[in-house]
Design a protein around this motif. Structure first.
Motif, PDB file in Angstrom:
ATOM      1  N   ILE A 343     -33.137   5.758  -1.153  1.00 46.79           N
ATOM      2  CA  ILE A 343     -33.254   4.332  -1.478  1.00 46.79           C
ATOM      3  C   ILE A 343     -32.507   3.498  -0.450  1.00 46.79           C
ATOM      4  O   ILE A 343     -32.977   2.445   0.000  1.00 46.79           O
ATOM      5  CB  ILE A 343     -32.712   4.046  -2.899  1.00 46.79           C
ATOM      6  CG1 ILE A 343     -33.583   4.698  -3.968  1.00 46.79           C
ATOM      7  CG2 ILE A 343     -32.605   2.535  -3.138  1.00 46.79           C
ATOM      8  CD1 ILE A 343     -34.958   4.093  -4.144  1.00 46.79           C
ATOM      9  N   ALA A 344     -31.323   3.967  -0.040  1.00 45.28           N
ATOM     10  CA  ALA A 344     -30.518   3.239   0.947  1.00 45.28           C
ATOM     11  C   ALA A 344     -31.270   3.080   2.258  1.00 45.28           C
ATOM     12  O   ALA A 344     -31.347   1.977   2.822  1.00 45.28           O
ATOM     13  CB  ALA A 344     -29.186   3.968   1.181  1.00 45.28           C
ATOM     14  N   VAL A 345     -31.815   4.168   2.762  1.00 44.48           N
ATOM     15  CA  VAL A 345     -32.529   4.121   4.050  1.00 44.48           C
ATOM     16  C   VAL A 345     -33.736   3.201   3.953  1.00 44.48           C
ATOM     17  O   VAL A 345     -33.978   2.363   4.830  1.00 44.48           O
ATOM     18  CB  VAL A 345     -32.952   5.542   4.478  1.00 44.48           C
ATOM     19  CG1 VAL A 345     -33.894   5.470   5.688  1.00 44.48           C
ATOM     20  CG2 VAL A 345     -31.726   6.383   4.811  1.00 44.48           C
ATOM     21  N   PHE A 346     -34.494   3.331   2.868  1.00 43.22           N
ATOM     22  CA  PHE A 346     -35.688   2.500   2.715  1.00 43.22           C
ATOM     23  C   PHE A 346     -35.339   1.021   2.614  1.00 43.22           C
ATOM     24  O   PHE A 346     -35.862   0.188   3.371  1.00 43.22           O
ATOM     25  CB  PHE A 346     -36.477   2.928   1.477  1.00 43.22           C
ATOM     26  CG  PHE A 346     -37.535   1.936   1.076  1.00 43.22           C
ATOM     27  CD1 PHE A 346     -38.687   1.767   1.841  1.00 43.22           C
ATOM     28  CD2 PHE A 346     -37.351   1.124  -0.037  1.00 43.22           C
ATOM     29  CE1 PHE A 346     -39.643   0.819   1.492  1.00 43.22           C
ATOM     30  CE2 PHE A 346     -38.303   0.179  -0.394  1.00 43.22           C
ATOM     31  CZ  PHE A 346     -39.450   0.033   0.373  1.00 43.22           C
ATOM     32  N   VAL A 347     -34.443   0.669   1.683  1.00 39.49           N
ATOM     33  CA  VAL A 347     -34.159  -0.747   1.433  1.00 39.49           C
ATOM     34  C   VAL A 347     -33.455  -1.389   2.623  1.00 39.49           C
ATOM     35  O   VAL A 347     -33.826  -2.497   3.045  1.00 39.49           O
ATOM     36  CB  VAL A 347     -33.312  -0.926   0.152  1.00 39.49           C
ATOM     37  CG1 VAL A 347     -32.902  -2.388  -0.020  1.00 39.49           C
ATOM     38  CG2 VAL A 347     -34.093  -0.459  -1.069  1.00 39.49           C
ATOM     39  N   PHE A 348     -32.448  -0.730   3.176  1.00 41.97           N
ATOM     40  CA  PHE A 348     -31.713  -1.323   4.295  1.00 41.97           C
ATOM     41  C   PHE A 348     -32.616  -1.499   5.510  1.00 41.97           C
ATOM     42  O   PHE A 348     -32.584  -2.546   6.173  1.00 41.97           O
ATOM     43  CB  PHE A 348     -30.502  -0.462   4.654  1.00 41.97           C
ATOM     44  CG  PHE A 348     -29.667  -1.045   5.766  1.00 41.97           C
ATOM     45  CD1 PHE A 348     -28.808  -2.110   5.510  1.00 41.97           C
ATOM     46  CD2 PHE A 348     -29.761  -0.564   7.062  1.00 41.97           C
ATOM     47  CE1 PHE A 348     -28.048  -2.671   6.535  1.00 41.97           C
ATOM     48  CE2 PHE A 348     -29.001  -1.113   8.089  1.00 41.97           C
ATOM     49  CZ  PHE A 348     -28.145  -2.173   7.823  1.00 41.97           C
ATOM     50  N   THR A 349     -33.446  -0.506   5.799  1.00 38.55           N
ATOM     51  CA  THR A 349     -34.325  -0.596   6.965  1.00 38.55           C
ATOM     52  C   THR A 349     -35.354  -1.701   6.810  1.00 38.55           C
ATOM     53  O   THR A 349     -35.520  -2.554   7.693  1.00 38.55           O
ATOM     54  CB  THR A 349     -35.038   0.751   7.194  1.00 38.55           C
ATOM     55  OG1 THR A 349     -34.064   1.778   7.383  1.00 38.55           O
ATOM     56  CG2 THR A 349     -35.942   0.686   8.418  1.00 38.55           C
ATOM     57  N   VAL A 350     -36.059  -1.699   5.683  1.00 38.59           N
ATOM     58  CA  VAL A 350     -37.120  -2.699   5.482  1.00 38.59           C
ATOM     59  C   VAL A 350     -36.517  -4.097   5.371  1.00 38.59           C
ATOM     60  O   VAL A 350     -37.047  -5.060   5.947  1.00 38.59           O
ATOM     61  CB  VAL A 350     -37.949  -2.349   4.228  1.00 38.59           C
ATOM     62  CG1 VAL A 350     -38.968  -3.450   3.942  1.00 38.59           C
ATOM     63  CG2 VAL A 350     -38.654  -1.018   4.418  1.00 38.59           C
ATOM     64  N   SER A 351     -35.416  -4.230   4.641  1.00 38.27           N
ATOM     65  CA  SER A 351     -34.766  -5.548   4.499  1.00 38.27           C
ATOM     66  C   SER A 351     -34.314  -6.071   5.853  1.00 38.27           C
ATOM     67  O   SER A 351     -34.462  -7.265   6.151  1.00 38.27           O
ATOM     68  CB  SER A 351     -33.576  -5.462   3.544  1.00 38.27           C
ATOM     69  OG  SER A 351     -33.985  -5.131   2.246  1.00 38.27           O
ATOM     70  N   SER A 352     -33.758  -5.207   6.682  1.00 34.40           N
ATOM     71  CA  SER A 352     -33.302  -5.630   8.011  1.00 34.40           C
ATOM     72  C   SER A 352     -34.460  -6.155   8.843  1.00 34.40           C
ATOM     73  O   SER A 352     -34.350  -7.202   9.501  1.00 34.40           O
ATOM     74  CB  SER A 352     -32.626  -4.455   8.736  1.00 34.40           C
ATOM     75  OG  SER A 352     -31.463  -4.033   8.067  1.00 34.40           O
ATOM     76  N   ILE A 353     -35.577  -5.444   8.792  1.00 31.76           N
ATOM     77  CA  ILE A 353     -36.749  -5.865   9.566  1.00 31.76           C
ATOM     78  C   ILE A 353     -37.277  -7.203   9.058  1.00 31.76           C
ATOM     79  O   ILE A 353     -37.574  -8.121   9.837  1.00 31.76           O
ATOM     80  CB  ILE A 353     -37.852  -4.787   9.499  1.00 31.76           C
ATOM     81  CG1 ILE A 353     -37.397  -3.513  10.227  1.00 31.76           C
ATOM     82  CG2 ILE A 353     -39.164  -5.304  10.087  1.00 31.76           C
ATOM     83  CD1 ILE A 353     -38.303  -2.319  10.000  1.00 31.76           C
ATOM     84  N   VAL A 354     -37.379  -7.326   7.734  1.00 32.15           N
ATOM     85  CA  VAL A 354     -37.919  -8.557   7.140  1.00 32.15           C
ATOM     86  C   VAL A 354     -36.993  -9.743   7.415  1.00 32.15           C
ATOM     87  O   VAL A 354     -37.439 -10.819   7.833  1.00 32.15           O
ATOM     88  CB  VAL A 354     -38.133  -8.378   5.620  1.00 32.15           C
ATOM     89  CG1 VAL A 354     -38.475  -9.716   4.968  1.00 32.15           C
ATOM     90  CG2 VAL A 354     -39.241  -7.362   5.357  1.00 32.15           C
ATOM     91  N   ILE A 355     -35.700  -9.563   7.199  1.00 31.41           N
ATOM     92  CA  ILE A 355     -34.745 -10.659   7.409  1.00 31.41           C
ATOM     93  C   ILE A 355     -34.678 -11.040   8.880  1.00 31.41           C
ATOM     94  O   ILE A 355     -34.629 -12.233   9.223  1.00 31.41           O
ATOM     95  CB  ILE A 355     -33.354 -10.263   6.876  1.00 31.41           C
ATOM     96  CG1 ILE A 355     -33.406 -10.132   5.347  1.00 31.41           C
ATOM     97  CG2 ILE A 355     -32.296 -11.304   7.273  1.00 31.41           C
ATOM     98  CD1 ILE A 355     -32.177  -9.495   4.743  1.00 31.41           C
TER      99      ILE A 355
END
Length: 392
Positions: A343-355
């Motif tokens: 969950i950490a890898v998925f959320v942090f990676t996708v959130s970073s890209i989106v933000i």
């Protein structure tokens, strides 16, 4: 059969009411912890998160998370509302942590994506319809009400946002960490206590049924353990902060309570009372240790959301594998750690890209001048305390 259906539906609707009571809880907590010149902007963000995230989940997110709208044990509309009540909480965690320098419009854009795609995907691979889990992930971990799925998800998104947006103007000057005091301690107390009460629906409602003796006992145990962990978190934080600084800091005590509540959320139905007190007590101490640690790395979090939700979301999920391990049922520390990590890898990676992408189009960060004046004026045109002289 109809009686059980009606009882479960009523229980879900009551739990929904308690969970939505957490919306003003977050709003009051954050409003009290920021400076008076930013209170209207914080309140506006909280209201918009509830409205925008809920609508995104209604239109897109639910289907991604759960597939078809159906439920045999209660009204499908009650189940839908119960799941919708959760979605804004993950983003509320983020909103306070970027307070006093994040602009409303780009934060709203991220809220749409979080409510429609990021959070529902995290739900899908843990609680939901599992079509992504079956093809991409292989998660088998216990997280009853979302220590990881909600709290850590919000925490990882917040960490990504802070790293991209940066700290508030004047927070770190050279080697010095400037203390920016809370503006309204009574609001902080009110907000934290509303959150505490809301947690009974948050965790208790996640049991899913109350229509049999066994289910009712499980709900009661869940709520009892939830409260015990909150009490232990408040006490451990208060004692630890006094030993360390010879002060009783009410903001730390309340954040300790919230940390204990986050920590117990993964498995309150599985623990003894002693386990719950230990888990919540450790959670309170972790908050006191984590807040200055994040400051040391110049990660500016005005409300301590990372320490409460991210740190204790991780701790609470791992605690299931320590205090309630049952290899026969797949409850192991390895499975819990795997759930946290993926969950950490998925959320942090996708959130970073989106933000990062949104930030390139519409900058998240308010200008230094707007931060100095206060976001109430530049973002809302409405000051919460117009008769007061704005603090700088």
């Amino acid at each position: 059969m109809d009686t059980a259906y009606v009882i479960n539906t009523f229980f879900a609707l009551f739990s929904i009411t308690l969970i939505i009571l957490m919306v003003p809880g977050f709003a009051m907590l954050e409003a009290g912890l920021v400076r008076t010149k930013n209170v209207s902007s914080v309140l506006t963000v909280n209201v918009m998160i509830y409205a925008v995230a809920s609508m995104a989940f209604i239109l897109i997110g639910y289907s991604l998370a759960f597939g078809e709208l159906q439920n045999e044990t209660m009204s499908k509309w009650a189940f839908f509302m119960f799941q919708m009540a959760f979605v804004g909480k993950a983003i509320n965690i983020m909103s306070g942590g970027v307070g006093e320098r994040a602009k409303l419009f780009p934060l709203t854009l991220f809220t749409i994506i979080m409510g429609a795609l990021i959070y529902p995907t995290a739900v899908n691979i843990s609680w939901g319809s599992d079509w992504i889990k079956d093809t991409v992930f292989d998660l088998n971990f216990v997280d009853l009400a979302g220590s990881t799925v909600i709290h850590s998800t919000g925490g990882w998104a917040l960490l990504a946002a802070i790293l991209i947006i940066g700290p508030r103007k004047g927070r770190y000057v050279g080697d010095q960490i400037r203390v920016i005091p809370a503006s309204n301690i009574p609001l902080v107390v009110l907000g934290a206590m509303l959150l505490w009460i809301g947690w009974f629906g948050f965790n208790g409602g996640s049991v899913g049924s109350i229509a049999t003796k066994e289910a009712a006992d499980s709900v009661a145990l869940t709520i009892f353990n939830t409260n015990a962990a909150g009490l232990a978190g408040a006490l451990s934080a208060g004692i630890f902060i006094y030993i360390r600084y010879r002060l009783f800091d009410i903001t730390m005590i309340l954040n300790g309570a919230l940390g204990g509540l986050v920590a117990i959320t993964a498995g309150p139905h599985l623990y003894s009372v002693t386990d719950s007190i230990l888990i919540g007590g450790i959670g309170g101490i972790l908050v006191v240790l984590a807040i200055p640690l994040f400051d040391r790395f110049r990660i500016d979090d005005p409300v301590g959301a990372l320490s409460v939700h991210l740190v204790n979301g991780i701790w609470g999920t791992l605690a299931v594998g320590i205090f309630a391990a049952d290899p026969a049922k797949g409850i192991t520390i390895i499975n819990q750690l795997k759930g946290v990590g993926e969950i950490a890898v998925f959320v942090f990676t996708v959130s970073s890209i989106v933000i990062y992408t949104i930030n390139k189009m519409v900058p998240f960060r308010a200008t230094d001048e707007d931060q100095l004046q206060g976001l109430d004026v530049s973002e809302c045109g409405l000051e919460a305390y117009p008769e007061f002289k704005r603090a700088i």
